[in-house]
Design a protein around this motif. Structure first.
Motif, PDB file in Angstrom:
ATOM      1  N   LEU A  24       0.808  -1.214   0.000  1.00  0.00           N
ATOM      2  CA  LEU A  24       0.000   0.000   0.000  1.00  0.00           C
ATOM      3  C   LEU A  24       0.844   1.269   0.000  1.00  0.00           C
ATOM      4  CD1 LEU A  24      -2.983   0.691  -0.052  1.00  0.00           C
ATOM      5  CD2 LEU A  24      -2.943   0.795   2.436  1.00  0.00           C
ATOM      6  N   ARG A  25       1.996   1.230   0.631  1.00  0.00           N
ATOM      7  CA  ARG A  25       2.849   2.418   0.728  1.00  0.00           C
ATOM      8  C   ARG A  25       3.772   2.592  -0.478  1.00  0.00           C
ATOM      9  NH1 ARG A  25       4.666   1.519   6.918  1.00  0.00           N
ATOM     10  NH2 ARG A  25       2.725   2.188   7.880  1.00  0.00           N
ATOM     11  N   ILE A  26       3.721   1.676  -1.404  1.00  0.00           N
ATOM     12  CA  ILE A  26       4.614   1.741  -2.562  1.00  0.00           C
ATOM     13  C   ILE A  26       3.860   2.328  -3.745  1.00  0.00           C
ATOM     14  CG2 ILE A  26       6.103   0.414  -4.116  1.00  0.00           C
ATOM     15  CD1 ILE A  26       6.213  -1.730  -1.875  1.00  0.00           C
ATOM     16  N   ALA A  27       4.439   3.324  -4.372  1.00  0.00           N
ATOM     17  CA  ALA A  27       3.801   3.965  -5.529  1.00  0.00           C
ATOM     18  C   ALA A  27       3.683   2.966  -6.678  1.00  0.00           C
ATOM     19  CB  ALA A  27       4.617   5.177  -5.967  1.00  0.00           C
ATOM     20  N   ARG A  28       2.591   3.062  -7.406  1.00  0.00           N
ATOM     21  CA  ARG A  28       2.356   2.172  -8.540  1.00  0.00           C
ATOM     22  C   ARG A  28       3.496   2.247  -9.550  1.00  0.00           C
ATOM     23  NH1 ARG A  28      -3.178   2.319 -11.650  1.00  0.00           N
ATOM     24  NH2 ARG A  28      -3.570   3.235  -9.656  1.00  0.00           N
ATOM     25  N   ALA A  29       4.024   3.452  -9.763  1.00  0.00           N
ATOM     26  CA  ALA A  29       5.117   3.627 -10.725  1.00  0.00           C
ATOM     27  C   ALA A  29       6.351   2.821 -10.326  1.00  0.00           C
ATOM     28  CB  ALA A  29       5.478   5.106 -10.840  1.00  0.00           C
ATOM     29  N   LEU A  31       6.049   0.026  -8.161  1.00  0.00           N
ATOM     30  CA  LEU A  31       5.616  -1.343  -7.933  1.00  0.00           C
ATOM     31  C   LEU A  31       5.501  -2.154  -9.229  1.00  0.00           C
ATOM     32  CD1 LEU A  31       4.813  -3.247  -5.699  1.00  0.00           C
ATOM     33  CD2 LEU A  31       2.464  -2.443  -5.905  1.00  0.00           C
ATOM     34  N   ARG A  32       4.968  -1.547 -10.258  1.00  0.00           N
ATOM     35  CA  ARG A  32       4.773  -2.271 -11.525  1.00  0.00           C
ATOM     36  C   ARG A  32       6.099  -2.800 -12.084  1.00  0.00           C
ATOM     37  NH1 ARG A  32       0.680   0.135 -15.806  1.00  0.00           N
ATOM     38  NH2 ARG A  32      -0.812  -0.961 -14.546  1.00  0.00           N
ATOM     39  N   PRO A  33       7.165  -1.971 -12.208  1.00  0.00           N
ATOM     40  CA  PRO A  33       8.443  -2.511 -12.711  1.00  0.00           C
ATOM     41  C   PRO A  33       9.043  -3.559 -11.774  1.00  0.00           C
ATOM     42  CG  PRO A  33       8.531  -0.103 -12.580  1.00  0.00           C
ATOM     43  CD  PRO A  33       7.215  -0.537 -12.041  1.00  0.00           C
ATOM     44  N   ALA A  34       8.837  -3.410 -10.460  1.00  0.00           N
ATOM     45  CA  ALA A  34       9.354  -4.409  -9.523  1.00  0.00           C
ATOM     46  C   ALA A  34       8.675  -5.753  -9.765  1.00  0.00           C
ATOM     47  CB  ALA A  34       9.138  -3.950  -8.088  1.00  0.00           C
ATOM     48  N   CYS A  35       7.377  -5.747 -10.039  1.00  0.00           N
ATOM     49  CA  CYS A  35       6.662  -6.985 -10.344  1.00  0.00           C
ATOM     50  C   CYS A  35       7.201  -7.621 -11.621  1.00  0.00           C
ATOM     51  CB  CYS A  35       5.160  -6.721 -10.477  1.00  0.00           C
ATOM     52  SG  CYS A  35       4.345  -6.416  -8.897  1.00  0.00           S
ATOM     53  N   VAL A  36       7.435  -6.804 -12.630  1.00  0.00           N
ATOM     54  CA  VAL A  36       7.997  -7.316 -13.896  1.00  0.00           C
ATOM     55  C   VAL A  36       9.358  -7.953 -13.632  1.00  0.00           C
ATOM     56  CG1 VAL A  36       8.887  -6.636 -16.165  1.00  0.00           C
ATOM     57  CG2 VAL A  36       6.697  -5.740 -15.362  1.00  0.00           C
ATOM     58  N   ASP A  37      10.222  -7.262 -12.881  1.00  0.00           N
ATOM     59  CA  ASP A  37      11.562  -7.784 -12.578  1.00  0.00           C
ATOM     60  C   ASP A  37      11.504  -9.106 -11.819  1.00  0.00           C
ATOM     61  OD1 ASP A  37      12.652  -5.573 -13.786  1.00  0.00           O
ATOM     62  OD2 ASP A  37      13.170  -4.550 -11.899  1.00  0.00           O
ATOM     63  N   LEU A  38      10.495  -9.282 -10.979  1.00  0.00           N
ATOM     64  CA  LEU A  38      10.353 -10.498 -10.182  1.00  0.00           C
ATOM     65  C   LEU A  38       9.534 -11.573 -10.895  1.00  0.00           C
ATOM     66  CD1 LEU A  38       9.711  -8.843  -6.705  1.00  0.00           C
ATOM     67  CD2 LEU A  38      11.770 -10.080  -7.431  1.00  0.00           C
ATOM     68  N   GLY A  39       9.035 -11.262 -12.092  1.00  0.00           N
ATOM     69  CA  GLY A  39       8.237 -12.223 -12.842  1.00  0.00           C
ATOM     70  C   GLY A  39       6.840 -12.410 -12.284  1.00  0.00           C
ATOM     71  N   LEU A  40       6.330 -11.407 -11.580  1.00  0.00           N
ATOM     72  CA  LEU A  40       4.983 -11.476 -11.014  1.00  0.00           C
ATOM     73  C   LEU A  40       3.988 -10.829 -11.959  1.00  0.00           C
ATOM     74  CD1 LEU A  40       5.834 -10.406  -7.353  1.00  0.00           C
ATOM     75  CD2 LEU A  40       5.437 -12.726  -8.202  1.00  0.00           C
ATOM     76  N   ALA A  41       2.829 -11.444 -12.076  1.00  0.00           N
ATOM     77  CA  ALA A  41       1.787 -10.886 -12.942  1.00  0.00           C
ATOM     78  C   ALA A  41       1.188  -9.651 -12.277  1.00  0.00           C
ATOM     79  CB  ALA A  41       0.695 -11.932 -13.182  1.00  0.00           C
ATOM     80  N   ALA A  77      -0.116  13.698   0.881  1.00  0.00           N
ATOM     81  CA  ALA A  77      -1.483  13.353   1.308  1.00  0.00           C
ATOM     82  C   ALA A  77      -1.513  11.936   1.888  1.00  0.00           C
ATOM     83  CB  ALA A  77      -2.456  13.483   0.143  1.00  0.00           C
ATOM     84  N   ALA A  78      -0.769  11.017   1.278  1.00  0.00           N
ATOM     85  CA  ALA A  78      -0.719   9.642   1.786  1.00  0.00           C
ATOM     86  C   ALA A  78      -0.077   9.604   3.169  1.00  0.00           C
ATOM     87  CB  ALA A  78       0.043   8.746   0.818  1.00  0.00           C
ATOM     88  N   ARG A  79       0.996  10.372   3.366  1.00  0.00           N
ATOM     89  CA  ARG A  79       1.629  10.434   4.692  1.00  0.00           C
ATOM     90  C   ARG A  79       0.683  11.045   5.720  1.00  0.00           C
ATOM     91  NH1 ARG A  79       6.379  12.437   2.053  1.00  0.00           N
ATOM     92  NH2 ARG A  79       5.902  14.469   2.921  1.00  0.00           N
ATOM     93  N   THR A  80      -0.047  12.078   5.313  1.00  0.00           N
ATOM     94  CA  THR A  80      -1.006  12.712   6.216  1.00  0.00           C
ATOM     95  C   THR A  80      -2.111  11.729   6.586  1.00  0.00           C
ATOM     96  OG1 THR A  80      -0.533  14.890   5.293  1.00  0.00           O
ATOM     97  CG2 THR A  80      -2.629  14.639   6.464  1.00  0.00           C
TER      98      THR A  80
END
Length: 188
Positions: A24-29, A31-41, A77-80
C-alpha cells in the motif's frame, strides 16, 4: 479522523483472519516494474481506470491537477492519511481505556485532556446518535469545571448526560437505563 485516514494496510476480517495490503505504501510507478523484474503478474482493478466514480475523478482529474500545482502532493497526502489513522487509533484506545465498568467515562479521567480526546469519548458513547454540531459543545462540557448536569439529545431518543462525575449515554435521560456500551461502540 477515521474517514480521512484512507484504507489501512491491515485490518481484521474475523476469526483470526486479517486482510493485509503489504504494498500500500509503494507507488504504482515503482511497484509495476518491480513486479515485472520479479516475474509477477500485474493485476489492475478495473475500477482504477473509471473516471465516473468519485475515486476515479480524484485519481485521474484532481490529483494530476494538484500535482501540476504542487509536485509531491499525492505522497504528502498519503503520509497525512497515515498520521490521521495513527491519531484516530491513539484517541480511540485512550477513550476505551477511560471507560468505567458501567460504560460511562469519568470526568476525572478527562481532567487536563485535549478537546480531541473528550470529543472522542463523546463519539465513543454516542456513535452517530449525537448531532455533529453538538459533539464539540458536549466535549467542552465534559472538560469544563461545572458541576451542573447538562443533557444533549440523541437521535432516536435518549440523551448524553454530562454531570459532575461522568459522561453517560442514557436511553431516556432519566439515569435509569444506560445505552448499551457495545451498541454505542458499533455506531462509532
Amino acid at each position: 479522523l477515521a474517514g480521512l485516514g484512507g484504507m489501512p494496510s491491515r485490518r481484521p476480517l474475523g476469526d483470526g483472519v486479517a486482510l493485509a495490503r503489504p504494498c500500500l505504501r509503494i507507488a504504482r510507478a515503482a511497484l509495476r516494474p518491480a513486479c515485472v523484474d520479479l516475474g509477477l503478474a500485474w493485476r489492475e482493478d478495473p475500477g482504477n481506470a473509471c473516471e465516473d466514480s468519485p475515486r476515479g475523478r480524484v485519481r485521474h482529474v484532481v490529483l494530476p491537477a494538484l500535482e501540476a500545482v504542487s509536485p509531491g502532493v499525492a505522497e504528502r497526502a498519503a503520509r497525512t492519511a497515515e498520521l490521521l489513522r495513527v491519531g484516530h487509533a491513539l484517541l480511540a484506545s485512550h477513550g476505551e481505556a477511560m471507560r468505567a465498568p458501567d460504560g460511562s467515562v469519568p470526568r476525572a479521567a478527562l481532567r487536563g485532556a485535549p478537546a480531541a480526546l473528550a470529543a472522542t469519548a463523546v463519539r465513543m458513547l454516542t456513535g452517530d446518535s449525537l448531532d455533529a454540531a453538538a459533539r464539540w459543545p458536549a466535549a467542552d462540557a465534559a472538560l469544563d469545571g461545572s458541576t451542573e448536569a447538562r443533557r444533549f439529545p440523541l437521535a432516536g431518543g435518549g440523551v448524553l448526560r454530562v454531570d459532575a462525575h461522568a459522561l453517560r449515554a442514557e436511553a431516556h435521560g432519566d439515569g435509569e437505563r444506560p445505552i448499551d456500551s457495545d451498541d454505542a461502540r458499533q455506531r462509532s
